[in-house]
Design a protein around this motif. Structure first.
Motif: not given
Length: 153
Positions: A26-28, A38-42, A46-48
């Motif tokens: 979900k990160c651009p 990116w390191q993504e946390q959902s 929210y999405v971080l």
């Protein structure tokens, strides 16, 4: 009995669809030339997205949410003008309660509403003024349109 089987099938189909949607990134997209990943946390609300440089430094965080983060951004801390997802914004130095740790002069943050009930809270942690300008330009060019993000991958 056929109705029960149909309801169970429908429930399983919906569950699979939700799991697939949640597992999708979900990160651009970040340009390969940026050297960032990116390191993504959902979570449900929210999405971080945390961008790290090749040397492991975290240089940007972006929280995408449907709720206004409601972070006070005092005018005396206002710095540069910018854009994000087609919206005008101001970058601010973060309010650290009077503390000024190393690198504070180039740290920036902002909150922008870029769609109906869609917000981005962005924080930049550059090592110098040149990297600050590069990160601001990078964030300005990000596309948060979900179909465009999927196409870029």
């Amino acid at each position: 009995m056929k109705i029960l089987h149909a309801l169970i099938f429908l429930g399983l189909s919906l569950t699979a669809g939700i799991a697939t949607a949640q597992s999708a990134a979900k990160c651009p997209a970040l340009p390969e030339s940026s050297g960032l990943q990116w390191q993504e946390q959902s979570a449900a609300t929210y999405v971080l997205c945390k961008a790290t440089a090749a040397d492991g430094r975290e240089v940007m965080t972006m929280m995408l949410t449907g709720r206004d983060p409601d972070i006070p951004l005092p005018r005396p801390l206002r710095q540069e003008k910018g854009n994000f997802a087609g919206e005008s914004l101001y970058w601010y130095q973060p309010d650290l309660g009077g503390q000024q740790p190393p690198g504070y002069a180039t740290r920036r943050m902002t909150v922008v509403k870029f769609d109906k009930n869609r917000y981005a809270q962005i924080s930049l942690y550059p090592s110098d003024a040149s990297e600050l300008r590069a990160l601001q330009a990078l964030s300005q060019g990000m596309n948060l349109n979900p179909s465009a993000v999927a196409a870029e991958r």
